[in-house]
Design an enzyme around this catalytic site. Structure first.
Site, PDB file in Angstrom:
ATOM      1  N   ARG A 194       0.838  -1.196   0.000  1.00  0.00           N
ATOM      2  CA  ARG A 194       0.000   0.000   0.000  1.00  0.00           C
ATOM      3  C   ARG A 194       0.877   1.252   0.000  1.00  0.00           C
ATOM      4  O   ARG A 194       1.939   1.277   0.617  1.00  0.00           O
ATOM      5  CB  ARG A 194      -0.873  -0.021   1.265  1.00  0.00           C
ATOM      6  CG  ARG A 194      -1.886   1.101   1.387  1.00  0.00           C
ATOM      7  CD  ARG A 194      -2.994   0.972   0.378  1.00  0.00           C
ATOM      8  NE  ARG A 194      -4.167   1.767   0.729  1.00  0.00           N
ATOM      9  CZ  ARG A 194      -5.156   2.002  -0.127  1.00  0.00           C
ATOM     10  NH1 ARG A 194      -5.132   1.515  -1.354  1.00  0.00           N
ATOM     11  NH2 ARG A 194      -6.207   2.699   0.254  1.00  0.00           N
TER      12      ARG A 194
ATOM     13  N   THR B  35      -8.574   0.344 -10.042  1.00  0.00           N
ATOM     14  CA  THR B  35      -8.122  -0.914  -9.449  1.00  0.00           C
ATOM     15  C   THR B  35      -8.323  -2.116 -10.378  1.00  0.00           C
ATOM     16  O   THR B  35      -9.116  -2.061 -11.304  1.00  0.00           O
ATOM     17  CB  THR B  35      -8.897  -1.090  -8.135  1.00  0.00           C
ATOM     18  OG1 THR B  35      -8.641   0.070  -7.351  1.00  0.00           O
ATOM     19  CG2 THR B  35      -8.556  -2.314  -7.385  1.00  0.00           C
TER      20      THR B  35
ATOM     21  N   GLU C 259      -6.090   3.924  -7.579  1.00  0.00           N
ATOM     22  CA  GLU C 259      -7.265   4.589  -6.994  1.00  0.00           C
ATOM     23  C   GLU C 259      -8.235   5.060  -8.075  1.00  0.00           C
ATOM     24  O   GLU C 259      -8.862   4.244  -8.710  1.00  0.00           O
ATOM     25  CB  GLU C 259      -6.875   5.717  -6.053  1.00  0.00           C
ATOM     26  CG  GLU C 259      -7.770   5.850  -4.805  1.00  0.00           C
ATOM     27  CD  GLU C 259      -9.255   6.019  -5.028  1.00  0.00           C
ATOM     28  OE1 GLU C 259      -9.992   5.055  -4.752  1.00  0.00           O
ATOM     29  OE2 GLU C 259      -9.694   7.112  -5.424  1.00  0.00           O
TER      30      GLU C 259
HETATM   31  N1  GLU Z   1      -8.567   2.909  -3.708  1.00  0.00           N
HETATM   32  C1  GLU Z   1      -9.537   1.913  -3.401  1.00  0.00           C
HETATM   33  C2  GLU Z   1      -9.109   1.094  -2.213  1.00  0.00           C
HETATM   34  O1  GLU Z   1      -7.935   0.908  -1.986  1.00  0.00           O
HETATM   35  C3  GLU Z   1      -9.809   1.027  -4.542  1.00  0.00           C
HETATM   36  C4  GLU Z   1     -10.390   1.762  -5.680  1.00  0.00           C
HETATM   37  C5  GLU Z   1     -11.077   0.889  -6.718  1.00  0.00           C
HETATM   38  O2  GLU Z   1     -11.389  -0.229  -6.465  1.00  0.00           O
HETATM   39  O3  GLU Z   1     -11.281   1.320  -7.825  1.00  0.00           O
HETATM   40  O4  GLU Z   1      -9.933   0.626  -1.498  1.00  0.00           O
END
Ligand code: GLU
Length: 571
Positions: free
Chosen positions: A104, A391, A411
């Site tokens: 992360r 994602t 993201e």
């Molecule tokens: N940034 C989101 C997360 O880490 C995921 C975004 C997405 O699934 O498009 O939970």
């Protein structure tokens, strides 16, 4: 194929639970894919094939995952890449051990809890995500490197060949990529020098089907192959990242070379627990995914789910109650545990969830859920409570039965919009809570230096009664990921569907607010019965991107989400 829908899919609010990282680009029926020796399922055919080639050469699942991630950086730049972060579950089939790797993004040293506050108000999400201030130190490459050091079979330098070649020679732009560019919704993509010439050549949006080269990325990946992940985190590329972020034309950030040099991926304990006669395993914080997917399942365990059909209003009402409770706990307690001391076990322990499940009832009228009380008085007294005060998912099983479940993300679609040497930088810091206090209490997921923003990514593995791997699954979809994955696990375990059938099910979510039913599917018929139970119902696009592999009777069944462009390949 349905048309792109922007209205419901892209909410403009700063509230975490209303935003949608990616838009809908259609639905394409897909069949389950069967194989016996190995399988790779990723969001784009180029990426699945890159993974397949590595396994054919004798590579392990993690070797294949690296080739897949390199290729996704090129062909699915809107969703993930080496400028973003990832969570990886790795099943070592020989030693029967599950490893989880946290890649992360981290917040730079220079941030503070009021990073996304302006004039005492949280910035609108769309204003905050664009440019430098939302960029976290990327982690995907370091996590892949850490996993490769432990479980790689082929040399690192051999894993980028397909992606480098394809970047040099060009790839066929996919309809989804073209549609998302044409949407022209990202506030920075057309504005920032690098991304504007790449995605809008001659001022026109990139077209589906054209051959697109990315020479800077070819060079970057070539150098990463030769010099390792260090190439991105130290030296001239790291300096370029720092310059791009700190001199962004909009929202310049405050990242430093030290922030990049210091980044480390972390091996964490998996979050695992029994569900019926299975074991469910997922990712620990900073993702809420492992805890929350498990909570939904466990809260529903006392019900005879198999006696319902997946769209029975009674079952959906139960699912939604469990989901709402889970999101209430998520909001109240879950953040990066390196900062909050959250006792993860308290949130998934069976007595706590059994107690909490008592209020879930057939025919219960909708009521917003409150967070539970998972901690003892003593724990609370000793400060053990969390605080005082677009994602892509990849599933792989190699010829030895080792498996990867990796969810990887920059993201929002196209991340921050900032491009460096052929790849986009993430906007993952917008996954922090913008408002650092609620009432008088600090919010656990507030922005802090070196902290990792809470995620919903839920790479998951399910094991059968004998401890053998049965299902590898995960999805994109912002905070709805938790519901998407839980629903699919229930599809396989309770409804006895194959993984493709479970992925095809109409999506239903409730993040402790309204009940969302997938537009254009049979789920729409649930509106009336659910409204009669007091639900606030919205019929909207629900863009899961579930990619999974099920192991049944010694065979692999691959499932790819009809809502995206992924394919399962194997032999
Ligand atoms: N940034 C989101 C997360 O880490 C995921 C975004 C997405 O699934 O498009 O939970």
């Amino acid at each position: 194929m349905s048309l792109i829908s922007t209205s419901a899919a892209l909410a403009q609010s700063a509230s975490i639970e209303t935003r949608e990282p990616e838009a809908n680009t259609g639905f394409e029926q897909k069949q389950a894919f069967l194989s016996d020796n190995y399988m790779v399922v990723a969001a784009n055919p180029y990426a699945s094939w890159a993974g397949k080639n590595i396994i054919e050469k004798g590579g392990s699942a993690i070797d294949a995952a690296i080739a897949v991630q390199a290729m996704l950086t090129l062909v699915e730049p809107q969703s993930s890449g080496i400028g973003g972060g990832a969570f990886i579950l790795y099943w070592d089939n020989q030693n029967k051990q599950l490893h989880t790797f946290d890649g992360r993004e981290t917040a730079p040293e220079q941030v503070n809890p009021y990073w996304f506050m302006q004039n005492n108000k949280a910035m609108p999400w769309l204003d905050a995500l664009v440019g430098g201030m939302s960029v976290g130190v990327p982690g995907a490459l370091r996590a892949l490197e850490l996993a490769h050091n432990q479980h790689g079979k082929l040399p690192w330098k051999t894993l980028f060949t397909d992606a480098v070649q394809t970047a040099n020679e060009g790839f066929k732009v996919s309809p989804r990529l073209a549609k998302l560019v044409a949407l022209d919704y990202h506030p920075g993509l057309r504005e920032f020098a690098g991304s504007s010439t790449y995605f809008f050549p001659g001022g026109m949006p990139l077209k589906a089907g054209v051959n697109k080269k990315n020479k800077p990325l070819a060079k970057t990946l070539h150098n990463i192959a030769r010099h390792g992940a260090d190439y991105l985190y130290t030296g001239s590329l790291a300096k370029k990242i720092v310059d791009t972020v700190n001199h962004a034309p909009v929202n310049p950030g405050k990242i430093s070379l030290d922030d990049l040099n210091a980044y480390t991926a972390v091996e964490r304990g998996a979050v695992c627990g029994p569900y019926r006669d299975r074991k469910i395993c997922g990712m620990a914080p900073p993702s809420s995914g492992g805890i929350n997917v498990y909570q939904i399942l466990k809260l529903l365990e006392k019900f005879d789910i198999a006696s319902y059909s997946p769209l029975d209003p009674e079952f959906v009402n139960l699912f939604v109650q469990a989901s709402a409770m889970t999101y209430a706990d998520r909001e109240a307690y879950i953040a990066d545990t390196d900062f909050t001391n959250l006792p993860v076990a308290s949130l998934i322990n069976p007595p706590y969830l059994t107690r909490r499940a008592q209020s879930i009832k057939v025919d219960k009228k909708w009521r917003k859920a409150r967070p539970g009380k998972p901690f003892s008085e003593a724990q609370q007294h000793h400060g053990m409570t969390p605080e005082q005060p677009n994602t892509s998912h990849v599933s792989i099983i190699d010829k030895q039965g080792n498996a990867v479940s990796m969810t990887t993300s920059i993201e929002f679609m196209f991340g921050s919009g900032l491009m460096v040497e052929g790849f986009l930088l993430n906007n993952q810091l917008t996954d922090f809570s913008f408002n650092p206090v609620q009432g008088v209490n600090p919010v656990p997921n507030r922005v802090e230096p070196h902290k990792r923003p809470r995620s919903s990514m839920s790479p998951t593995m399910v094991f059968d009664q004998t401890g053998a791997l049965e299902l590898v699954i995960g999805s994109p979809g912002g905070s709805r990921i938790i519901d998407y994955v839980a629903q699919t696990v229930i599809g396989v375990v309770d409804f006895d569907l194959n993984v493709q059938e479970a992925i095809n099910l109409p999506r239903i979510t409730n993040r402790n607010d309204y009940t969302a039913l997938e537009k254009g599917t049979a789920a729409q018929d649930l509106a009336q019965p659910l409204e009669a139970l007091g639900h606030r119902v919205k019929i909207i696009d629900l863009n899961s991107g579930l990619h999974g592999i099920q192991i049944k009777d010694g065979h692999y069944i691959g499932g790819a989400d009809p809502r995206r462009e992924g394919v399962a390949v194997g032999q």
